[in-house]
Scaffold this active site. Structure first.
Site, mmCIF file in Angstrom:
data_model
loop_
_atom_site.group_PDB
_atom_site.id
_atom_site.type_symbol
_atom_site.label_atom_id
_atom_site.label_comp_id
_atom_site.label_asym_id
_atom_site.label_seq_id
_atom_site.Cartn_x
_atom_site.Cartn_y
_atom_site.Cartn_z
ATOM 1 N N ARG A 1 -11.421 -6.579 30.736
ATOM 2 C CA ARG A 1 -11.953 -5.528 30.048
ATOM 3 C C ARG A 1 -13.219 -5.565 29.383
ATOM 4 N NH1 ARG A 1 -8.323 -1.947 25.625
ATOM 5 N NH2 ARG A 1 -7.761 -1.266 27.477
ATOM 6 N N HIS B 1 -10.703 3.425 33.507
ATOM 7 C CA HIS B 1 -9.562 2.567 33.289
ATOM 8 C C HIS B 1 -8.342 3.126 34.144
ATOM 9 C CE1 HIS B 1 -6.935 0.812 30.699
ATOM 10 N NE2 HIS B 1 -6.703 1.768 29.469
ATOM 11 N N GLN C 1 -4.522 2.401 33.495
ATOM 12 C CA GLN C 1 -3.868 3.477 32.700
ATOM 13 C C GLN C 1 -3.292 4.752 33.617
ATOM 14 O OE1 GLN C 1 -3.364 3.731 29.118
ATOM 15 N NE2 GLN C 1 -1.984 5.202 29.505
ATOM 16 N N ASP D 1 -7.781 12.153 24.856
ATOM 17 C CA ASP D 1 -8.208 10.695 24.412
ATOM 18 C C ASP D 1 -9.128 10.672 23.071
ATOM 19 O OD1 ASP D 1 -8.564 7.910 24.309
ATOM 20 O OD2 ASP D 1 -10.059 7.990 26.174
ATOM 21 N N CYS E 1 -3.562 8.132 26.214
ATOM 22 C CA CYS E 1 -3.193 6.627 26.527
ATOM 23 C C CYS E 1 -3.181 5.823 25.316
ATOM 24 C CB CYS E 1 -4.587 6.240 27.487
ATOM 25 S SG CYS E 1 -6.092 6.420 26.296
ATOM 26 N N ARG F 1 2.830 1.161 31.145
ATOM 27 C CA ARG F 1 1.818 0.302 31.457
ATOM 28 C C ARG F 1 2.441 -1.047 32.006
ATOM 29 N NH1 ARG F 1 -3.209 0.883 28.981
ATOM 30 N NH2 ARG F 1 -3.604 -0.898 30.649
HETATM 31 N N1 NVA Z 1 -11.560 5.874 26.065
HETATM 32 C C1 NVA Z 1 -11.003 4.811 25.068
HETATM 33 C C2 NVA Z 1 -9.608 4.464 25.891
HETATM 34 C C3 NVA Z 1 -9.094 3.342 25.168
HETATM 35 C C4 NVA Z 1 -7.814 2.863 25.774
HETATM 36 C C5 NVA Z 1 -11.801 3.913 25.011
HETATM 37 O O1 NVA Z 1 -12.616 3.439 25.770
HETATM 38 O O2 NVA Z 1 -12.157 3.200 23.841
HETATM 39 N N1 CP Z 2 -4.302 2.531 26.441
HETATM 40 C C1 CP Z 2 -4.810 1.354 26.356
HETATM 41 O O1 CP Z 2 -5.470 0.825 27.262
HETATM 42 O O2 CP Z 2 -4.304 0.541 25.428
HETATM 43 P P1 CP Z 2 -5.050 -0.647 24.635
HETATM 44 O O3 CP Z 2 -6.572 -0.321 24.228
HETATM 45 O O4 CP Z 2 -4.134 -0.847 23.355
HETATM 46 O O5 CP Z 2 -5.049 -1.802 25.501
#
Ligand code: NVA
Ligand code: CP
Length: 301
Positions: A104, A131, A134, A219, A259, A287
């Site tokens: 990540r 992502h 997800q 989101d 998500c 997930r």
């Molecule tokens: N769009 C959000 C998704 C978090 C799971 C982010 O990148 O922070």
């Molecule tokens: N939806 C998601 O990826 O959650 P986290 O940021 O908690 O991993």
């Protein structure tokens, strides 16, 4: 055999993705039955997190344990990754000791560079651009609640962010129509939209975009890394909150996904989170099951 990676949904064929989603439903049943299934005994996953996470970390770590393997949490704060060791060198070293790597991070190029130098499968667990993990959970959740998503209409409301980009890829791979409502200046990547113009349409109001829709998704307005833009984004996204009243304008059997983490009172109202049409907690649980199906696909021949 060549190493397969999962950096975007386009790394798997539509057939492979569909098989994987159905397998996720089976793996959920296996776990709910209390059956032991350990196809990854003695195998190790390296989990590199340059951004925060609850669901992604817990689901991958629990999934590896349930499969009989082990997961290592690696943070840039206490590895050489945070002190500037080149991605190429890190990839060679980590992939010589582990059997799969999950990353990540911010820049999507990082996961591509890592994968290009890795002997083992690399999984994108969120970048600024995509992502895909997800989406596996979201597609499983739709299947479980409403059946096949092929031919349905999905609405994305809000920021044209990493999740929105993965929804565009999903529209192509799972064969559905995607209606996106976003304010000017917050649209998804123009080239990605153009490449999928046969199934993706941009609208300027949520009300127009939810018409005829079977799944409404949103989101956060400010993603990780955009915290300083929070106030400015709250202004720009006024009127883009998903509420039960907005859902009423979609198809009568429409469901709602997010998500998570969610900001109640911003992109989604508190009532909507608890509305019977909201499946966000099933989506979060999936997930685990969907990523176990992914690990089995990538690692068990
Ligand atoms: N769009 C959000 C998704 C978090 C799971 C982010 O990148 O922070
Ligand atoms: N939806 C998601 O990826 O959650 P986290 O940021 O908690 O991993």
């Amino acid at each position: 055999m060549t190493t397969r990676h999962f950096l975007t949904l386009l790394d798997l064929s539509p057939e492979e993705l569909n098989t994987l989603i159905h397998r996720a439903v089976e793996l959920k049943q296996i776990r709910n039955n209390g059956d032991i299934y350990e196809p990854l005994k003695n195998q190790v996953m390296a989990m590199i997190f340059e951004k925060s996470s609850t669901r992604t970390r817990v689901s991958f770590e629990a999934g590896m344990a349930q499969f009989g393997g082990h997961a290592l949490f690696l943070s840039p704060r206490d590895t050489q990754l945070g002190r500037g060791e080149p991605i190429e060198d890190s990839a060679r070293v980590i992939s010589s000791m582990c059997d799969v790597v999950m990353i990540r991070t911010f820049d999507h190029n990082t996961v591509e560079t890592f994968a290009a130098n890795s002997k083992v499968p690399v999984i994108n667990a969120l970048t600024d651009d995509y992502h895909p993990c997800q989406l596996l959970a979201d597609m499983q959740t739709f299947l479980e609640h409403r059946g096949a998503i092929k031919g349905k209409t999905v609405t994305w409301i809000g920021d044209g962010n990493n999740m929105c980009h993965s929804y565009i890829n999903a529209a192509r791979q799972f064969d559905f129509k995607l209606q996106i409502a976003c304010p000017e200046g917050f649209a998804p990547n123009t080239e990605l939209v153009a490449a999928n113009s046969d199934r993706v349409t941009i609208y300027r109001t949520p009300e127009e975009a939810v018409k005829g829709s079977h799944l409404i998704v949103t989101d956060v307005w400010a993603s990780m890394g955009q915290e300083e833009e929070q106030k400015e984004r709250e202004q720009a996204f006024t009127g883009y909150q998903v509420t039960p009243e907005l859902m009423d304008q979609a198809e009568s059997d429409a469901i709602f996904m997010h998500c998570l983490p969610a900001h109640r009172g911003e992109e989604v109202s508190a009532e909507m989170m608890d509305d019977p049409r909201s499946v966000v907690f099933d989506e979060a649980e999936n997930r685990l099951h969907a990523q176990k199906a992914l690990l089995e696909f990538l690692m068990v021949s």
